[in-house]
Write a protein that holds these residues in place. Structure first.
Motif, PDB file in Angstrom:
ATOM      1  N   SER A 104      10.217   7.525  -3.974  1.00 17.54           N
ATOM      2  CA  SER A 104      10.237   8.850  -4.579  1.00 17.54           C
ATOM      3  C   SER A 104       9.250   8.924  -5.737  1.00 17.54           C
ATOM      4  CB  SER A 104      11.651   9.181  -5.074  1.00 17.54           C
ATOM      5  OG  SER A 104      11.662  10.382  -5.820  1.00 17.54           O
ATOM      6  N   ASN A 105       9.266   7.911  -6.593  1.00 14.75           N
ATOM      7  CA  ASN A 105       8.361   7.909  -7.745  1.00 14.75           C
ATOM      8  C   ASN A 105       6.902   7.881  -7.310  1.00 14.75           C
ATOM      9  OD1 ASN A 105      10.612   5.681  -9.532  1.00 14.75           O
ATOM     10  ND2 ASN A 105      10.624   7.913  -9.417  1.00 14.75           N
ATOM     11  N   GLU A 106       6.627   7.223  -6.194  1.00 18.29           N
ATOM     12  CA  GLU A 106       5.253   7.194  -5.678  1.00 18.29           C
ATOM     13  C   GLU A 106       4.853   8.540  -5.084  1.00 18.29           C
ATOM     14  OE1 GLU A 106       3.087   5.612  -1.729  1.00 18.29           O
ATOM     15  OE2 GLU A 106       4.297   4.095  -2.749  1.00 18.29           O
ATOM     16  N   SER A 145       1.347   3.431  -6.069  1.00 19.33           N
ATOM     17  CA  SER A 145       2.027   2.717  -5.000  1.00 19.33           C
ATOM     18  C   SER A 145       3.106   1.852  -5.633  1.00 19.33           C
ATOM     19  CB  SER A 145       1.051   1.851  -4.192  1.00 19.33           C
ATOM     20  OG  SER A 145       0.704   0.687  -4.930  1.00 19.33           O
ATOM     21  N   VAL A 146       3.880   1.178  -4.789  1.00 17.73           N
ATOM     22  CA  VAL A 146       4.949   0.322  -5.301  1.00 17.73           C
ATOM     23  C   VAL A 146       4.385  -0.795  -6.185  1.00 17.73           C
ATOM     24  CG1 VAL A 146       4.968  -1.310  -3.371  1.00 17.73           C
ATOM     25  CG2 VAL A 146       7.092  -0.827  -4.597  1.00 17.73           C
ATOM     26  N   MET A 167       0.833  -1.200   0.000  1.00 17.87           N
ATOM     27  CA  MET A 167       0.000   0.000   0.000  1.00 17.87           C
ATOM     28  C   MET A 167       0.869   1.251   0.000  1.00 17.87           C
ATOM     29  SD  MET A 167      -1.323  -0.216   3.959  1.00 17.87           S
ATOM     30  CE  MET A 167      -2.261   1.313   3.938  1.00 17.87           C
ATOM     31  N   MET A 168       0.253   2.412  -0.209  1.00 22.86           N
ATOM     32  CA  MET A 168       0.978   3.669  -0.299  1.00 22.86           C
ATOM     33  C   MET A 168       1.951   3.834   0.859  1.00 22.86           C
ATOM     34  SD  MET A 168      -1.662   6.578  -1.628  1.00 22.86           S
ATOM     35  CE  MET A 168      -1.954   6.818  -3.379  1.00 22.86           C
ATOM     36  N   PHE A 169       3.149   4.297   0.552  1.00 22.12           N
ATOM     37  CA  PHE A 169       4.205   4.380   1.550  1.00 22.12           C
ATOM     38  C   PHE A 169       3.802   5.221   2.755  1.00 22.12           C
ATOM     39  CE2 PHE A 169       7.642   7.181   3.109  1.00 22.12           C
ATOM     40  CZ  PHE A 169       8.332   6.241   3.857  1.00 22.12           C
TER      41      PHE A 169
END
Length: 611
Positions: free
Chosen positions: A473-475, A482-483, A120-122
């Protein structure tokens, strides 16, 4: 009342000198640049033909290439490492069932309707991930080298702002009063040392005179929303992509980049005062080493002023800064706590949005520092939001001038270009990937859009170019949700050499200079990776680190030779391999079945040796 002069880009060349230098910059219509562009267009056309369904083998391409592949790394795992990987797989699966599932959401998650899941989102997962057994394991992992990190975003802000307040003589100033919510959110806040304390007035008052320095401790204590504690919370919010900002993907990439870019303006007036800079350097190296990172190739954009301790006048060049930079690295390596740290070098980074004169002046400064401190400068790059800056094809005259000047001075400063940090497909920003490869970059920063280019993927593999991947960083900067939707697995599946990096950890909310967050996200988010996949990415980071100056031929040869070479790279790769085996032994001992696994492995090893 004293005023602070505007901090503008320092002009490094008198006009008459610039007039002379500018005569040597090739025009965009020069025959050799036209020839380059024709070749570039042909390469893009060739890739488009592949997209339509045809396939071809490049003249320089071998039919198969298993060099440094994930598969080859897995095949070479020792019995101990295989057992460790199996244990980590079991722990990961268990935590997915018991921690990363809606059935085990905490009360807050249930109230907010948040959904908990692996990968899930960092920003939503950070606190939870740091409590897991998997976190303990990845935290201890030998991560090798950090190849993509912007120095001014490396140290946790709680520490940085504490030493800012504790440093005598630091003052705060701004181009407007910070008396309104709008100004508090976006005004250009800056800091600077003064010998005499200036306590008149308040920066929080509507009567504040633009550019007037006010003693920082006084201003912090007078902060309208909670005094010093509230001030620190406000300053951290100004310098961090907040949880809310990181998940508001509907606002798009440009919006978050505006906040992201504004942070460096603030940080550059804090970090580059000598007493703070020295403490900053030590903290960064301490955190990296504690996280299993032995080497770092830093990037830094030289748009700031550096001040010696106790001085109100900035240095005219960056010579003294690099002197301190080198001394602090050696001092840490010579200390008891830093004896295992391998070191650091700097990739000089220009700002891609600037005009020709400013970029060439910056390149000239880079060359001068390289000649004075050859062991500290490892390469050159251009930074800033790719979508908002000049593409590499527009910078060809400056880049060719730079190469010519390096050759005339007898130095070699290789390229380590940011490229493809975008969502585009066929845009100028996306096509920076073509120019990065054609211009001989040794590594590609981010390479987020590379997976869309089958021909370039083949070239990157053949030319032994590594992708410095920065998933969190990209997220956070809104390239992926997300990853789980990050393209790195697609590159790994195609055999592209990659490493994991943290980019700007302090700004992105990681609160440390280490890489455990990115490693953990990758392991938990991608089923095909596993501990062995993480090990391969870490080994790659050592294989592609810029430990020393090398010609392009020697660089590629050394990468191919790996541990069989006779230079620094081979030595460090051997050291990492030993640390990897020790790490795997720790996993098996700590999390295995009460030593039975270790006993079995030893018995099998003896049996194999007898055979």
């Amino acid at each position: 009342m004293s005023r602070v002069r505007d901090l503008v880009w320092p002009s490094r060349m008198p006009d008459d000198e610039w007039d002379e230098v500018s005569q040597g910059i090739p025009a965009k219509g020069e025959p050799f640049i036209n020839k380059y562009l024709l070749g570039r267009d042909a390469l893009i056309d060739q890739e488009k033909k592949q997209r339509s369904g045809t396939t071809s083998i490049l003249p320089f391409q071998t039919p198969t290439n298993t060099f440094s592949s994930d598969h080859a790394f897995r095949q070479s795992l020792s019995p101990l490492a295989k057992e460790a990987c199996s244990i980590v797989d079991q722990i990961r699966d268990e935590e997915q069932r018991t921690i990363w599932t809606a059935e085990f959401e905490d009360c807050l998650a249930q109230k907010t309707g948040a959904n908990v899941y692996p990968g899930m989102m960092f920003s939503l997962a950070k606190k939870r991930m740091e409590t897991t057994k998997l976190w303990q394991i990845i935290r201890k992992m030998p991560k090798g080298a950090l190849l993509h990190a912007h120095m001014d975003a490396m140290v946790d802000f709680d520490y940085l702002f504490d030493i800012l307040l504790a440093t005598p003589g630091m003052h705060i100033f701004c181009n407007k009063s910070l008396s309104s919510p709008q100004a508090l959110e976006a005004a250009a806040v800056k800091f600077r040392f003064y010998k005499s304390e200036k306590v008149e007035g308040s920066i929080w008052s509507a009567d504040y005179v633009s550019g007037t320095p006010i003693l920082l401790t006084k201003s912090a204590d007078e902060f309208l929303n909670g005094g010093r504690k509230g001030f620190l919370a406000w300053l951290k919010d100004r310098c961090t992509i907040t949880n809310t900002e990181s998940i508001e993907h509907h606002h798009g990439v440009d919006a978050v980049w505006r906040k992201f870019s504004s942070v460096f303006t603030i940080l550059n007036t804090i970090i580059f005062y000598e007493p703070i800079f020295k403490l900053f350097m030590r903290r960064m190296m301490q955190q990296l080493l504690a996280d299993g990172v032995k080497w770092v190739d830093l990037r830094l954009a030289f748009t700031f002023f550096f001040y010696r301790e106790g001085q109100e006048t900035a240095e005219e060049t960056y010579d003294y800064m690099f002197k301190v930079f080198g001394e602090e690295i050696e001092k840490f390596k010579a200390s008891e706590e830093g004896k295992d740290f391998w070191g650091a070098r700097m990739i000089w980074t220009g700002i891609r949005v600037l005009d020709t004169r400013k970029i060439v002046e910056d390149m000239d400064a880079c060359i001068a520092i390289k000649m004075a401190y050859p062991h500290l400068i490892s390469g050159y790059d251009l930074v800033g939001q790719e979508d908002g800056g000049r593409p590499l094809k527009d910078l060809l005259p400056e880049l060719f001038w730079f190469r010519k000047q390096c050759a005339q001075e007898g130095i070699d400063i290789p390229f380590f270009f940011h490229a493809g940090e975008c969502l585009g497909d066929g845009s100028d920003t996306d096509q920076n990937l073509f120019d990065a490869v054609l211009l001989g970059t040794r590594r590609i920063g981010h390479g987020f859009s590379l997976y869309k280019h089958p021909l370039l993927i083949d070239m990157v593999k053949e030319k032994k170019i590594l992708v410095e991947s920065c998933p969190i960083s990209n997220e956070v900067l809104r390239l992926c949700a997300s990853v789980m939707s990050h393209p790195l697995p697609a590159l790994l599946a195609r055999g592209v050499s990659c490493s994991l990096c943290n980019d700007d950890p302090a700004i992105l909310g990681q609160d440390t200079a280490g890489m455990t967050h990115d490693f953990w996200q990758a392991l938990q988010g991608w089923d095909n990776l596993g501990l062995a996949g993480l090990g391969h990415l870490a080994e790659n980071s050592v294989r592609w680190a810029a430990f020393e100056d090398q010609s392009q031929t020697d660089w590629v040869h050394d990468i191919k030779q790996a541990t069989l070479g006779n230079h620094v790279r081979a030595e460090k790769m051997k050291q990492w391999s030993i640390e990897w085996e020790q790490f795997c032994l720790w996993i098996v001992t700590e999390f295995g079945d009460d030593g039975e696994a270790v006993k079995k492995i030893r018995e099998e090893s003896v049996y194999d040796a007898q055979d």
